[in-house]
Motif scaffolding. Sequence first.
Motif, PDB file in Angstrom:
ATOM      1  N   SER A  52       7.839   6.046 -15.525  1.00 18.17           N
ATOM      2  CA  SER A  52       8.518   4.935 -14.127  1.00 18.17           C
ATOM      3  C   SER A  52       9.227   5.976 -13.303  1.00 18.17           C
ATOM      4  CB  SER A  52       9.375   3.494 -15.034  1.00 18.17           C
ATOM      5  OG  SER A  52       9.744   4.272 -15.504  1.00 18.17           O
ATOM      6  N   GLN A  53      10.003   7.017 -13.799  1.00 16.69           N
ATOM      7  CA  GLN A  53      10.482   7.974 -13.504  1.00 16.69           C
ATOM      8  C   GLN A  53       9.844   8.566 -11.941  1.00 16.69           C
ATOM      9  OE1 GLN A  53      12.074   9.261 -17.046  1.00 16.69           O
ATOM     10  NE2 GLN A  53      14.120   9.186 -16.410  1.00 16.69           N
ATOM     11  N   LYS A  54       8.326   9.062 -12.897  1.00 14.77           N
ATOM     12  CA  LYS A  54       7.271   9.718 -11.394  1.00 14.77           C
ATOM     13  C   LYS A  54       7.194   9.008 -10.978  1.00 14.77           C
ATOM     14  CE  LYS A  54       5.401  12.295 -15.907  1.00 14.77           C
ATOM     15  NZ  LYS A  54       4.306  12.577 -16.825  1.00 14.77           N
ATOM     16  N   LYS A  55       6.800   7.661 -10.900  1.00 14.06           N
ATOM     17  CA  LYS A  55       6.685   6.991 -10.109  1.00 14.06           C
ATOM     18  C   LYS A  55       7.659   6.279  -8.983  1.00 14.06           C
ATOM     19  CE  LYS A  55       3.278   3.545  -9.556  1.00 14.06           C
ATOM     20  NZ  LYS A  55       2.074   2.669 -10.179  1.00 14.06           N
ATOM     21  N   ARG A  56       8.264   6.465  -9.267  1.00 11.54           N
ATOM     22  CA  ARG A  56       9.741   6.439  -8.081  1.00 11.54           C
ATOM     23  C   ARG A  56       9.608   8.024  -7.792  1.00 11.54           C
ATOM     24  NH1 ARG A  56      12.359   3.855 -12.451  1.00 11.54           N
ATOM     25  NH2 ARG A  56      13.480   5.409 -13.118  1.00 11.54           N
TER      26      ARG A  56
ATOM     27  N   VAL B  28       8.958  10.799  -2.278  1.00 17.81           N
ATOM     28  CA  VAL B  28       8.371  10.923  -1.435  1.00 17.81           C
ATOM     29  C   VAL B  28       7.395  10.702  -0.576  1.00 17.81           C
ATOM     30  CG1 VAL B  28       6.387  13.440  -1.497  1.00 17.81           C
ATOM     31  CG2 VAL B  28       8.027  13.003  -2.834  1.00 17.81           C
ATOM     32  N   MET B  29       6.877   9.630  -0.679  1.00 20.37           N
ATOM     33  CA  MET B  29       6.079   9.042  -0.257  1.00 20.37           C
ATOM     34  C   MET B  29       6.605   8.242   1.360  1.00 20.37           C
ATOM     35  SD  MET B  29       2.294   9.658  -0.582  1.00 20.37           S
ATOM     36  CE  MET B  29       1.939   8.682   1.079  1.00 20.37           C
ATOM     37  N   GLU B  30       8.132   8.038   0.839  1.00 21.86           N
ATOM     38  CA  GLU B  30       8.241   6.726   1.883  1.00 21.86           C
ATOM     39  C   GLU B  30       9.406   7.676   3.004  1.00 21.86           C
ATOM     40  OE1 GLU B  30       8.930   3.956   2.537  1.00 21.86           O
ATOM     41  OE2 GLU B  30       7.474   3.113   1.147  1.00 21.86           O
TER      42      GLU B  30
ATOM     43  N   GLU C 272       8.131   7.934   7.025  1.00 20.79           N
ATOM     44  CA  GLU C 272       8.782   7.806   7.999  1.00 20.79           C
ATOM     45  C   GLU C 272       8.772   9.319   8.723  1.00 20.79           C
ATOM     46  OE1 GLU C 272      12.469   7.288  10.295  1.00 20.79           O
ATOM     47  OE2 GLU C 272      11.048   5.820   8.544  1.00 20.79           O
ATOM     48  N   ARG C 273       8.808  10.628   8.597  1.00 19.51           N
ATOM     49  CA  ARG C 273       7.776  11.285   9.546  1.00 19.51           C
ATOM     50  C   ARG C 273       6.932  11.625   9.952  1.00 19.51           C
ATOM     51  NH1 ARG C 273       8.994  16.948   5.445  1.00 19.51           N
ATOM     52  NH2 ARG C 273      10.268  16.118   4.512  1.00 19.51           N
ATOM     53  N   VAL C 274       6.061  10.425   9.653  1.00 21.40           N
ATOM     54  CA  VAL C 274       5.413  10.271  10.341  1.00 21.40           C
ATOM     55  C   VAL C 274       5.380   8.801  11.175  1.00 21.40           C
ATOM     56  CG1 VAL C 274       2.944   8.868  10.748  1.00 21.40           C
ATOM     57  CG2 VAL C 274       3.431  10.719   9.171  1.00 21.40           C
ATOM     58  N   ARG C 275       5.989   8.031  11.023  1.00 22.34           N
ATOM     59  CA  ARG C 275       6.813   7.202  12.571  1.00 22.34           C
ATOM     60  C   ARG C 275       8.073   8.184  12.813  1.00 22.34           C
ATOM     61  NH1 ARG C 275      11.433   5.298  13.567  1.00 22.34           N
ATOM     62  NH2 ARG C 275      12.074   5.968  12.416  1.00 22.34           N
ATOM     63  N   VAL C 276       7.983   9.380  12.758  1.00 19.13           N
ATOM     64  CA  VAL C 276       9.535   9.028  13.293  1.00 19.13           C
ATOM     65  C   VAL C 276       8.684  10.015  14.848  1.00 19.13           C
ATOM     66  CG1 VAL C 276      10.547  10.906  14.143  1.00 19.13           C
ATOM     67  CG2 VAL C 276      11.281   9.897  12.699  1.00 19.13           C
TER      68      VAL C 276
ATOM     69  N   SER D 115       1.099   4.432   6.035  1.00 18.55           N
ATOM     70  CA  SER D 115       1.372   3.095   5.239  1.00 18.55           C
ATOM     71  C   SER D 115       0.679   2.300   4.605  1.00 18.55           C
ATOM     72  CB  SER D 115       2.332   1.778   6.036  1.00 18.55           C
ATOM     73  OG  SER D 115       2.675   2.192   7.318  1.00 18.55           O
ATOM     74  N   GLU D 116      -0.615   1.901   4.390  1.00 21.75           N
ATOM     75  CA  GLU D 116      -1.483   1.948   3.200  1.00 21.75           C
ATOM     76  C   GLU D 116      -1.501   2.036   2.123  1.00 21.75           C
ATOM     77  OE1 GLU D 116      -5.509   1.673   5.157  1.00 21.75           O
ATOM     78  OE2 GLU D 116      -5.223  -0.310   6.540  1.00 21.75           O
ATOM     79  N   VAL D 117      -1.685   3.375   2.842  1.00 24.32           N
ATOM     80  CA  VAL D 117      -1.635   4.390   0.802  1.00 24.32           C
ATOM     81  C   VAL D 117      -0.260   4.442   0.595  1.00 24.32           C
ATOM     82  CG1 VAL D 117      -1.105   6.775   0.115  1.00 24.32           C
ATOM     83  CG2 VAL D 117      -3.042   6.790   1.907  1.00 24.32           C
ATOM     84  N   VAL D 118       0.557   3.605   0.857  1.00 20.60           N
ATOM     85  CA  VAL D 118       1.751   3.768   0.489  1.00 20.60           C
ATOM     86  C   VAL D 118       2.023   2.134  -0.234  1.00 20.60           C
ATOM     87  CG1 VAL D 118       4.810   3.615   0.559  1.00 20.60           C
ATOM     88  CG2 VAL D 118       3.695   5.779   1.414  1.00 20.60           C
ATOM     89  N   ASP D 119       1.957   1.328   0.589  1.00 20.27           N
ATOM     90  CA  ASP D 119       1.989  -0.069   0.648  1.00 20.27           C
ATOM     91  C   ASP D 119       0.967  -0.526  -0.557  1.00 20.27           C
ATOM     92  OD1 ASP D 119       3.935  -0.079   2.440  1.00 20.27           O
ATOM     93  OD2 ASP D 119       2.646  -1.324   3.792  1.00 20.27           O
ATOM     94  N   PHE D 120      -0.343  -0.501  -1.051  1.00 17.90           N
ATOM     95  CA  PHE D 120      -1.485  -0.845  -0.790  1.00 17.90           C
ATOM     96  C   PHE D 120      -2.189   0.323  -2.148  1.00 17.90           C
ATOM     97  CE2 PHE D 120      -1.819  -2.552   2.886  1.00 17.90           C
ATOM     98  CZ  PHE D 120      -1.369  -4.028   2.526  1.00 17.90           C
TER      99      PHE D 120
END
Length: 190
Positions: free
Chosen positions: A4-8, A13-15, A19-23, A79-84
Motif C-alpha cells: 500500500s505504501q509502494k502504491k501510494r 509520482v504518476m500524478e 501534472e507536468r504533461v498538463r502544464v 490519464s488513462e494509465v493513472v486512472d485505469f
Amino acid sequence: MDDSQKKRTVIMVMEDIRERVRVKYASAHLELTQAEAVKREQEADPDLYGGDFGGGWAQKIERLKAEEARMAKKFEDWSEVVDFVLPYLSPLQFCLYLLLLHQSQRDGTSEIRVGKRTIGARLGKSARSSQSAYQTIGEQLNNLAAEGFIEIGDTTREGTLYRVKLPSEVPAVQERIAAQAQPIPDNRDF
C-alpha cells in the motif's frame, strides 16, 4: 515498505507526471493562442507590423496546432494509465508495465526487445541481481501477459521481444473505461 505504501508512492509520482504533461499542454495551447492573435493583428493592420508578414505565421501556427494535439494526446494517455491501469496492477507489475510502455513509446513503436537483467537494472536492481529477483520479474511479466497488457515474443541474445499495448488496447482497461462511461441509473421512485 508494504504494497500500500509502494502504491501510494507510485500514485504520487504518476500524478506528478500527469501534472507536468498538463502544464506542457497548457503552455502549448497558450503559445498557439498567442500566435493566432498576432497573426490576426498583422492581417488587420499590416502597416503596423511593417507590411508583409510572410507565410511564416501559417507554418508556425500549424506546427503549434500539431504540438498542442500531441500534448493533448499525451495527457490523455497518461490519464488513462493513472486512472485505469494503476488501480488494476500491483506496484511491481505497474512499474514493469510503465517501464516497457515508456521505452516502447520513446522508440516510436509498440515493441521492445530487452532482457530481464536489463529490466532489473532499470528498476533499480543490480544487473546481476539474485535469482529470486530475476524469477520475480519473469513471473510478473508473465502475469502482465496473462492480463493482456503485453505480449511476449521470441527470445534471443539481445533479450525477449515484448509487444506493449496501450491502456486503451487492454481488455480489462476497456471494461473499466466503459463502466465509467455508463450513466448511473436513477432508481429513485417518486
